[in-house]
Scaffold this motif. Structure first.
Motif, short mmCIF file in Angstrom:
data_model
loop_
_atom_site.label_atom_id
_atom_site.label_comp_id
_atom_site.label_asym_id
_atom_site.label_seq_id
_atom_site.Cartn_x
_atom_site.Cartn_y
_atom_site.Cartn_z
N MET A 54 0.83 -1.21 0.00
CA MET A 54 0.00 0.00 0.00
C MET A 54 0.87 1.26 0.00
O MET A 54 0.57 2.25 -0.70
N TYR A 55 1.94 1.22 0.78
CA TYR A 55 2.82 2.39 0.81
C TYR A 55 3.60 2.53 -0.49
O TYR A 55 3.81 3.65 -0.98
N SER A 56 4.02 1.40 -1.08
CA SER A 56 4.71 1.45 -2.37
C SER A 56 3.80 2.05 -3.44
O SER A 56 4.26 2.80 -4.32
N LEU A 57 2.51 1.72 -3.36
CA LEU A 57 1.55 2.31 -4.30
C LEU A 57 1.46 3.81 -4.10
O LEU A 57 1.39 4.57 -5.07
N THR A 58 1.48 4.25 -2.84
CA THR A 58 1.43 5.69 -2.55
C THR A 58 2.63 6.40 -3.16
O THR A 58 2.50 7.50 -3.70
N GLY A 69 9.89 9.36 -25.02
CA GLY A 69 10.84 9.54 -23.93
C GLY A 69 10.16 9.78 -22.59
O GLY A 69 10.53 9.19 -21.57
N GLY A 70 9.15 10.66 -22.58
CA GLY A 70 8.45 10.96 -21.33
C GLY A 70 7.72 9.75 -20.78
O GLY A 70 7.74 9.50 -19.56
N SER A 71 7.09 8.96 -21.65
CA SER A 71 6.36 7.78 -21.20
C SER A 71 7.30 6.76 -20.56
O SER A 71 7.03 6.23 -19.48
N LEU A 72 8.42 6.50 -21.22
CA LEU A 72 9.38 5.54 -20.68
C LEU A 72 10.01 6.06 -19.39
O LEU A 72 10.28 5.29 -18.46
N ASN A 73 10.25 7.36 -19.33
CA ASN A 73 10.82 7.97 -18.13
C ASN A 73 9.93 7.74 -16.92
O ASN A 73 10.37 7.29 -15.86
N TRP A 74 8.64 8.02 -17.09
CA TRP A 74 7.71 7.89 -15.97
C TRP A 74 7.40 6.43 -15.66
O TRP A 74 7.21 6.07 -14.47
N LEU A 75 7.33 5.56 -16.67
CA LEU A 75 7.10 4.13 -16.40
C LEU A 75 8.27 3.54 -15.60
O LEU A 75 8.06 2.73 -14.69
N SER A 76 9.48 3.96 -15.94
CA SER A 76 10.64 3.49 -15.20
C SER A 76 10.64 4.05 -13.78
O SER A 76 11.03 3.35 -12.83
N ASN A 77 10.22 5.29 -13.65
CA ASN A 77 10.09 5.90 -12.33
C ASN A 77 9.13 5.10 -11.46
O ASN A 77 9.40 4.80 -10.29
N PHE A 78 7.99 4.72 -12.04
CA PHE A 78 7.00 3.91 -11.31
C PHE A 78 7.58 2.56 -10.92
O PHE A 78 7.38 2.08 -9.79
N THR A 79 8.30 1.93 -11.84
CA THR A 79 8.87 0.61 -11.57
C THR A 79 9.81 0.64 -10.39
O THR A 79 9.74 -0.21 -9.50
N VAL A 80 10.69 1.65 -10.35
CA VAL A 80 11.64 1.75 -9.24
C VAL A 80 10.91 2.03 -7.93
O VAL A 80 11.17 1.38 -6.90
N GLY A 81 9.97 2.97 -7.94
CA GLY A 81 9.26 3.32 -6.72
C GLY A 81 8.44 2.17 -6.16
O GLY A 81 8.33 2.00 -4.94
N VAL A 123 8.87 -1.32 -6.96
CA VAL A 123 9.58 -2.59 -6.80
C VAL A 123 10.68 -2.51 -5.75
O VAL A 123 10.99 -3.52 -5.09
N PHE A 124 11.30 -1.34 -5.56
CA PHE A 124 12.49 -1.25 -4.72
C PHE A 124 12.31 -1.80 -3.31
O PHE A 124 13.19 -2.53 -2.82
N PRO A 125 11.22 -1.50 -2.58
CA PRO A 125 11.10 -2.06 -1.22
C PRO A 125 11.13 -3.59 -1.21
O PRO A 125 11.75 -4.20 -0.32
#
Length: 488
Positions: free
Chosen positions: A74-78, A385-397, A399-401
């Motif tokens: 839930m926090y990762s989603l936030t 570029g913008g789409s891939l940038n933000w999709l990668s941002n989401f993936t890191v935010g 998956v990282f925990p």
């Protein structure tokens, strides 16, 4: 209107920075770009309080609390829903800037910040974790729009010799936003449990200041003339931003660009992907945007406190160590990195990552996209570029925990591998673009394409160049072959 000094140098007139240009750069960056940096780091300090709020709310509703994995999810989603909003914003920015203009888009989208700030600010009173998540999503939409429209607006109001300088201002304010979130997150300020809703919603303050002052400045002159064909408004805007320049000459230059664009069809994303003449440029945009986000910088911004806690930094020192990394980020963005002795090796590594990122790739993706493509290809390239940038941002935010829980400190080897791979690609594939025109850059890429084609199919001496496409590359129908020679 601002005063502008004209200094002759080697027979040329150099346009100097005006107070109007500087004011617009600071207002748009302060009220828009800075919020992106702030929202990247704002969830780091109150993470424990937000999780506790989620758990207590669910306990009140259902009679049972959340499991550890569910709470982490839930926090990762936030955290990561901010990137989903950014993706949506990057997809609609083209439509907005065409309809509202550059300044109009910046001003009108401030309503998103006020809505998001209200949702997050009243979330605890309403016992609604959903309000926090929706508020983060809306701030992401605003940031996705701002990351594209602010550089576009500043680039169009600035003379050619100052575009690089004004383009640097948003990047500096992004770093300032991260630092502001780290400072306000200190326990002595808004880092206490009772203040976390206010901490999340303080973004409305810079946006309110921007909304009060920015409407007094004119729209982009290039937008007014090229897209709206409003000569009178263009002259008024140029007089504001170019107090003593040759307005007529600049208008004629814009009209020439307008005529050239009238005969060029803007490519869609699909057509750009199918265009073989720019395959290396498209691949470069893909690699750089994904590599920028998968370098691990977002993991550091989102989860700095957790990283330092797992590294063994004493709890009372974590918040101040985090704030110290923010200072390094601003210094690196302004004047480059400096050696800084710190007690813990892990902190030094984090500082090194932040400093290296801000000096190097932080502002590259959006700048290099403009350099690699001509006008007809550029909008589609920005969307990719913008789409891939933000999709990668989401993936890191997101998956990282979980990656950190499963792999421990070895999770950073993933980021190291990505960084090394991107560095190799940049070194081998991307040519130096400094002091080169768009056509010269395109020809350098087209040489790579023609070399691959000739190595795979033909001998170089069997090819005769008949004509070149818009990028200086070989067209498939433009090759003559010597009929007497054999093809291996």
């Amino acid at each position: 209107m601002a005063e502008e000094i004209l200094i002759p140098s080697s027979g040329k007139i150099t346009l100097q920075l005006t107070s109007s240009q500087l004011a617009v750069a600071f207002l748009t960056s302060f009220g828009s770009s800075m919020l992106y940096g702030y929202n990247l780091a704002v969830v780091n300090s109150p993470a424990a309080y937000i999780k506790d709020f989620y758990n207590k709310t669910v306990l009140t509703r259902n009679g049972t609390g959340l499991s550890g994995e569910t709470l982490t999810l839930m926090y990762s989603l936030t955290v990561s829903v901010f990137a989903i909003g950014g993706l949506l914003g990057s997809l609609i920015v083209g439509m907005l800037v065409t309809h509202f203009g550059r300044k109009g888009t910046v001003v009108n989208t401030t309503v998103l910040v006020f809505i998001a700030g209200s949702l997050m600010g009243f979330s605890r009173i309403c016992n609604s974790p959903e309000m926090v998540i929706i508020g983060r999503f809306i701030t992401g939409i605003h940031s996705g729009i701002s990351l594209s429209v602010v550089p576009m607006y500043l680039g169009e109001i600035a003379p050619k010799n100052l575009r690089g300088f004004l383009g640097l201002v948003p990047s500096i304010f992004i770093g300032t936003g991260v630092f502001a979130a780290q400072i306000l997150g200190l326990h002595e300020l808004l880092g206490k449990e009772e203040y976390w809703p206010l901490f999340l919603s303080v973004v409305v303050v810079p946006t309110f200041i921007q909304l009060l002052l920015l409407p007094w400045f004119p729209e982009s002159p290039r937008y007014l003339l090229i897209e709206k064909n409003n000569v009178h408004a263009t002259i008024t805007a140029l007089k504001w931003y170019r107090a003593k320049c040759d307005i007529q000459a600049e208008i004629e230059e814009m009209q020439e660009e307008q005529r050239s664009l009238s005969s060029v069809e803007t490519l869609s994303v699909w057509n750009l992907l199918l265009d073989d003449s720019v395959r290396w440029q498209v691949l470069t945009v893909v690699v750089i945007n994904i590599g920028m986000q998968l370098s691990g910088i977002d993991a550091i911004w989102f989860y700095t406190n957790d990283i330092f806690e797992n590294a063994g930094i004493p709890a009372p020192e974590i918040q101040y160590t985090t704030a110290g990394t923010g200072i390094i980020e601003i210094i690196a963005g302004l004047i480059g990195a400096k050696l800084l002795f710190m007690r813990y090796v892990s902190v030094c590594c984090v500082v090194g990552i932040i400093a290296g990122f801000c000096i190097g790739p932080a502002g590259v993706p959006f700048l290099i996209t403009a350099e690699l493509f001509k006008q007809s290809h550029r909008p589609a390239a920005y969307i990719i570029g913008g789409s891939l940038n933000w999709l990668s941002n989401f993936t890191v935010g997101f998956v990282f925990p979980f990656l950190q829980m499963s792999a421990g400190s070895y999770c950073y080897l993933v980021f190291a591998t990505v960084c090394f791979s991107v560095a190799v690609y940049v070194f081998i594939v991307i040519p130096e673009t400094k002091n080169k025109t768009f056509m010269e850059i395109s020809r350098m890429f087209s040489k790579k394409e023609s070399i691959l084609e000739t190595q795979g199919l033909f001998h170089v001496d069997q090819l005769k160049l008949k004509k070149m496409n818009g990028y200086g590359g070989l067209e498939h129908t433009s090759l003559d072959f010597d009929s007497s020679s054999s093809v291996p």
